[in-house]
Every structure is written in C-alpha cells, then in structure tokens.
Design a protein around this motif. Sequence first.
Motif: not given
Length: 225
Positions: A102-111
């Motif tokens: 199962t692919p890892d959940p997409r990591p959260p990001s910041t700008l």
Amino acid sequence: MSFGGRNLRDAVVRTRITEDHTHEDTLDPRNPFIIELELADDLPDVCARHGRLAVDKVEKALLFRSRYPWDSPTEPPWVQRTAFQEVSFMLRLMIRVVTMQTPDPRPPSTLLRGTWPVCARCRLKKKIWQRISLALFLAGPAVLVTLLIVCLLTKSMDIRIPVTLAFFPGWLPFGFWAAVVIYQHAQTFALFRPITEYTRVEIRAHPRFADAVESRGTTTEIREW
C-alpha cells in the motif's frame, strides 16, 4: 563540502506564518498544504547559489515536505523538495508499487513564499534545464504516435517491440519522472536546511550572500559540509 572553492554558510532569514490549517477540525494531515510561510526579511541583491550580483528577482513559493508523515504530520522539520528529494520519493513509491504494498499517504507539505534574487548564471541554467525537461515531456507523445503508426503500417515484432519498450517502460515512467525531476531542479533558486521552526529559515548559501545578510543584522554561522 565547498562550493566554488569556498565554504558554504548558513544564512538565517526570518519568516512568518501566513496560513495555518493545523488546528482545523476537518484537517486531513495527508493533504497539503497545511502551513504557509513567507519571508519576513527582504533578501539582498546577491544570488544565494552563486554569490553574484542579482539581475532579477523572482517571486516564487518553494515547496517543503514533512519528514514525519505519520507520527507528527503537522510538526517540523520540513525538508525542501529538491530534485534529489523527488528522486528518493519516487523510488520509494515505485518499490511499493512493484512489491504490491500500500503506498504511503502523501506527506503534508508547506510553502515558503518569497522574492528570490537570481543572477545571470541562474537564469541561463534555468533556461537550459527547462528546455531539457520540455524535450523529455514531448518525447513521450512522440514515441506514442510513432508506436501507433508502426502498429498500423507493419506487423513485424522486430519493429513493434523496441518502439513499445521505448514508450513503456522507457518514457513511462522513467522518462516522465526524469522530466519532472529536471523541471524541479530548474526551479530551485536556493537550498535550505530543514525548517525546524516557523520563525526562521537557514539558507545554504554562498559566502557573499551570507555576508550580505549578516550586514543587515542577521547572524550567520560557518559550517563545513
């Protein structure tokens, strides 16, 4: 590690939060972007990468990805999304797909939004890398059209198989991923250490850029790489 025969320095620049979604009841930590920052200080007219006099200033939001996507998805440190980081992320994703995990959940990001000084060398390199990326993007449709034409004109497997392999797995996924990584590299005007607090960032900079920042009252620290 040295850059251009000189030691890189960490230039400290202040930042401030412009958007913070970490306290929202409906927050899904797997969805970017949960934190948005902007530079609180104006950068000097010196290129951070090459230490040359800036010929232009570019407004751009730089992307950072959480280092801890599961345990503490809303906490620092945030790692800059450079070409190297994109390759690492894509390889991990590919391994999970191939091994049927199962692919890892997409990591959260910041700008991190700001106006970045760029020199003539930065602009030239950006143009070259963007053209290489565009050529790789266009190669995929070109190979696909060639494949369709070959399938219509001949039944020879000696011709069909190489053209098919050129499209998959040649261009898709490897050629496409290469185009994405090269484009990401073309957009990188400055390199950063991981963001560990929301009030400041450390730019891995040429000494002349660090000196210019320091002259404005910001302390920099020399570090060997």
